[in-house]
Each structure stands twice: as structure tokens, then as C-alpha cells.
Design a protein around this motif. Structure first.
Motif, short mmCIF file in Angstrom:
data_model
loop_
_atom_site.label_atom_id
_atom_site.label_comp_id
_atom_site.label_asym_id
_atom_site.label_seq_id
_atom_site.Cartn_x
_atom_site.Cartn_y
_atom_site.Cartn_z
N LYS A 156 34.67 39.31 34.98
CA LYS A 156 35.20 40.47 35.72
C LYS A 156 34.23 41.65 35.66
O LYS A 156 34.22 42.48 36.57
CB LYS A 156 36.55 40.88 35.17
N PRO A 201 41.54 46.45 40.98
CA PRO A 201 42.65 45.58 40.56
C PRO A 201 42.64 44.22 41.22
O PRO A 201 43.04 43.21 40.61
CB PRO A 201 43.90 46.38 40.98
N SER A 202 42.15 44.13 42.46
CA SER A 202 42.14 42.84 43.14
C SER A 202 41.09 41.90 42.56
O SER A 202 41.29 40.69 42.51
CB SER A 202 41.90 43.04 44.64
N VAL A 203 39.95 42.44 42.10
CA VAL A 203 38.90 41.57 41.56
C VAL A 203 39.13 41.24 40.10
O VAL A 203 38.76 40.16 39.63
CB VAL A 203 37.50 42.20 41.77
N GLN A 243 37.35 45.86 49.16
CA GLN A 243 37.81 45.35 47.86
C GLN A 243 38.20 46.50 46.95
O GLN A 243 37.70 47.62 47.08
CB GLN A 243 36.70 44.51 47.19
N THR A 244 39.09 46.21 46.00
CA THR A 244 39.50 47.17 44.99
C THR A 244 39.33 46.55 43.61
O THR A 244 39.28 45.31 43.47
CB THR A 244 40.96 47.61 45.19
N ASN A 266 42.11 40.88 38.73
CA ASN A 266 43.18 39.88 38.81
C ASN A 266 43.93 39.74 37.49
O ASN A 266 44.22 38.63 37.01
CB ASN A 266 42.61 38.52 39.26
N ASN A 267 44.23 40.90 36.86
CA ASN A 267 45.02 40.93 35.62
C ASN A 267 44.37 40.15 34.48
O ASN A 267 45.06 39.69 33.56
CB ASN A 267 46.44 40.38 35.86
#
Length: 384
Positions: free
Chosen positions: A295, A241-243, A238-239, A245-246
Motif C-alpha cells: 500500500k 482509502p480506495s487504494v 483515485q483516492t 483497501n482497509n
């Protein structure tokens, strides 16, 4: 009797005289022989240098050296050494070979090795003089080729030039880049291949501890263990930015502290691969941007689902929030109990470890830091 006595004495004197003469002649012969040997072995006396001769006498001797029989066909004395004569013969042969095919001679370049690097010196000619001129490089030719090699990046004539070049200073990587360099997820093998390898490894471990991996209760244990370990270390894949999610929004009017406390985390100690668990408290002060509250928990989960030490886990969570929203300050506190201290070693059940990481105004302003610690310790007014 007297006669016999006189006869014997005379014969003895005669024999003694003969012996003396024989020994004397033998000694003279030996002496002459040694003298001749010393004369032959002794170095010759140094010859006096010839008197200086004028140029006219030199020319006269050269004329006398010529044979009088064929004065018309006389040739000048060859004073060229044998080495240079043999090298000239070789060059003449090369020139003849190149002149035999004039078309090839015009297009084939002469390659002269210089310090292990082949340098093209140009097109070869049919005469031996051109070959010798290309083999011996002049100073101007060297400087010209050196400039050309430097322009083309070959550095044929200056092999130490690469070591003297100034290296560009690299800028220090940001915390997110450092974290990505620390952990690079392996995508070479598929999920099924990983489970197969881990299952075989688990069977080996069961055999080493004295268990039978083929008995009823352990038949599916290696497969379950492989899947469980992949889930507990899913943070490697996982990274941030992926978690996130903007889920980052602009908010210019809120500059107060935002705190999310008591976030449960479970991780594995990288020293013994034994779990440690506890809670995380996260606080930050926005600087024009806010992040979704869930987040913050997901960021903590990403780094907790790896083989960790609590100190590094705390720092990674704080650095990730700084990179995500660039706040005025971030504070992270982690409080965990480590089973490597409970199940083994010192076996202290009630021991807990607390680590913190403060950045920005939380580090520079003691009042802001004290306010954060008072909130996470439950000293603020309860909600509702």
C-alpha cells in the motif's frame, strides 16, 4: 449795411435763446424720469415691528374679522396650510375607499415601505385617523418591529447588522482534506466523451506542427495518445482509502522503523507535460497500527499519476501516510531525473533531483533521521 447787420445779430440771439430753453426743458424732463426710476427700484424702508398686542386685542380682532351679516353661520378661520389640507383629503379618500368594503378592510394589511423593505403594519381601519397613525411610526413601534425582524432574521430596519456579525473561525483542514480540495476528479463527462475530445485536440496539434493526421502512420495516433494520457493521469480518479483497501492492522508491540526503498515512479511535469522518473524511499515508525507494504507503493503511485512537481509529490506522500496510520514519524525521499532538463532547455543528461519530507520523530530526532538516511543509502547490512 448797418441795418442788415443789426437784424442778423438779433435773429441769431433769438434762435440761441430758444435753443437754450429747449435744451433746459429736455434736461429737466430727463432728470425727473431718472428720479422716478430710482424711487421705484429702491427697496422699501424697513417697517417697524408691530407693537405687541395682548390676548384680548387678538380675540377682538378675530371677532371683528367675522362678517356681521351672518354671525350665526360664521365659520372659524382656516389656518391649515394647503399641503396638509391636500394630504388630509387624500387620506380621507383612502379611508372612504377602505370603508366601502369593510370585510376587505379588516383583512388587508397596510404595507409601509421602510428603507426599501416592505413592513406590514397591521390591519387597516375605515377611518383616516388610523391610516395616519399607521403611516407615522412611533419609537416604540420601531423598536418592536426591529426586535421582531432580528428574531426572524430579516433585519429590515438594520441593513448593516449582517456585516457586524462575528464570523465563526473555521478550523484548519487536515492534509487529506487539503489534498482532496486541491484535486477534484471530474465525473461530469464519460470516458468515451473524454477520448473523443482529446482525439480531436491531438489532430489539431498534429496539424499545427506540420503533420498530416490522415496519413497511414498517424491515423490511430490521436486515439492512442488520448488513452495513454488518461492512463498516465489516472491518479486524479483515485483516492487513498480506495487504494489502501482497509489494509491497516493493529500492532502494539512494534515501534521500530519500517522502510521500503527504491519504489519506481513515473510522473509528468506539470510545466511541460514531459515525463520525470525515479525512485521513492518511504520510512515510518508505527504507533499501534501498521499498513500493508504494497500500500505504500500504491500511495506513491496515486500521486505520481498526476501532473506534478517533485516537491509537492514528496509532501503529499508523507501526508497521506500520516493520515492513514498516524505513526510516530514519517520520512519520504524522492530521487528523479526530469526529461524537461534532458530533452530541452539546459539538456543535462546526468542531473537528478532529490527531495525529502520528514515529520514527527524524524524531524525532531537527528539520530532517527540519520538512521533512515543510512538505510536508504545502502549502508545497512544486505539481506541474506
Amino acid at each position: 449795411c448797418v441795418f442788415l447787420y443789426l437784424l442778423l445779430t438779433s435773429t441769431q440771439k433769438h434762435t440761441q435763446k430758444q435753443q437754450y430753453q429747449h435744451v433746459k426743458s429736455f434736461g429737466e424732463k430727463v432728470k425727473k424720469k431718472t428720479m422716478t426710476e430710482t424711487e421705484t427700484s429702491a427697496p422699501p424702508p424697513p417697517s417697524s415691528p408691530p407693537p405687541p398686542t395682548s390676548t384680548k386685542k387678538k380675540r377682538r380682532r378675530k371677532r371683528e374679522a367675522k362678517t356681521p351679516e351672518s354671525a350665526a353661520d360664521t365659520k372659524p378661520v382656516d389656518i391649515i396650510p394647503e399641503k396638509t389640507r391636500s394630504s388630509r383629503k387624500k387620506k380621507d379618500k383612502q379611508a372612504k375607499a377602505s370603508s366601502s368594503t369593510p370585510e376587505e378592510a379588516e383583512t388587508t394589511p397596510v404595507v409601509i415601505p421602510k428603507d426599501g423593505v416592505e413592513v406590514v403594519s397591521g390591519t387597516s381601519s375605515s377611518s383616516s385617523s388610523s391610516v395616519s397613525s399607521t403611516s407615522v411610526l412611533s419609537k416604540t413601534e420601531k423598536s418592536r418591529r426591529k426586535r421582531k425582524a432580528a428574531q426572524e432574521g430579516l433585519d429590515a430596519l438594520d441593513p448593516t447588522k449582517d456585516s457586524t456579525k462575528k464570523k465563526k473561525k473555521k478550523l484548519p483542514a487536515s492534509p487529506s482534506e487539503q489534498q482532496q480540495q486541491e484535486i477534484t476528479p471530474s465525473t461530469e463527462t464519460t470516458e468515451e466523451e473524454k477520448i473523443t475530445k482529446m482525439t480531436n485536440a491531438c489532430r489539431t496539434i498534429l496539424e499545427c506542427i506540420g503533420e498530416n493526421p490522415d496519413r497511414e502512420g498517424l491515423l490511430k495516433t490521436p486515439d492512442r495518445w488520448a488513452k495513454a494520457l488518461l492512463f498516465m493521469t489516472k491518479g486524479y480518479a483515485q483516492t487513498i482509502p480506495s487504494v489502501t483497501n482497509n489494509a491497516i492492522f493493529a500492532e502494539d508491540h512494534h515501534h521500530e522503523m519500517v522502510v521500503v526503498r527504491n519504489i519506481d515512479i513515473h510522473s509528468l511535469c506539470e510545466h511541460h507535460m514531459v515525463p520525470f522518473m525515479g525512485v521513492v524511499h518511504i520510512g515510518y515508525i508505527p504507533n499501534g497500527k501498521i499498513i500493508g507494504l504494497s500500500k505504500l507503493a500504491r500511495i506513491a503511485e496515486v500521486y505520481a499519476r498526476r501532473l506534478q512537481v517533485q516537491e509537492r509529490l514528496t509532501r503529499q506522500i508523507a501526508d497521506a501516510i500520516v493520515d492513514a496510520v498516524e505513526p510516530l514519524g514519517v520520512a519520504v525521499v524522492v530521487e528523479c531525473a526530469h526529461l524537461c532538463m534532458v530533452m530541452r532547455g539546459v539538456q543535462k543528461v546526468g542531473a537528478k533531483t532529490v527531495t525529502s519530507s520528514v515529520k514527527g520523530v524524524f524531524e525532531s530526532n537527528p539520530k532517527t533521521r540519520a538512521e533512515f538516511f543510512s538505510i536508504i543509502n545502502g549502508m545497512c547490512q544486505p539481506c541474506g
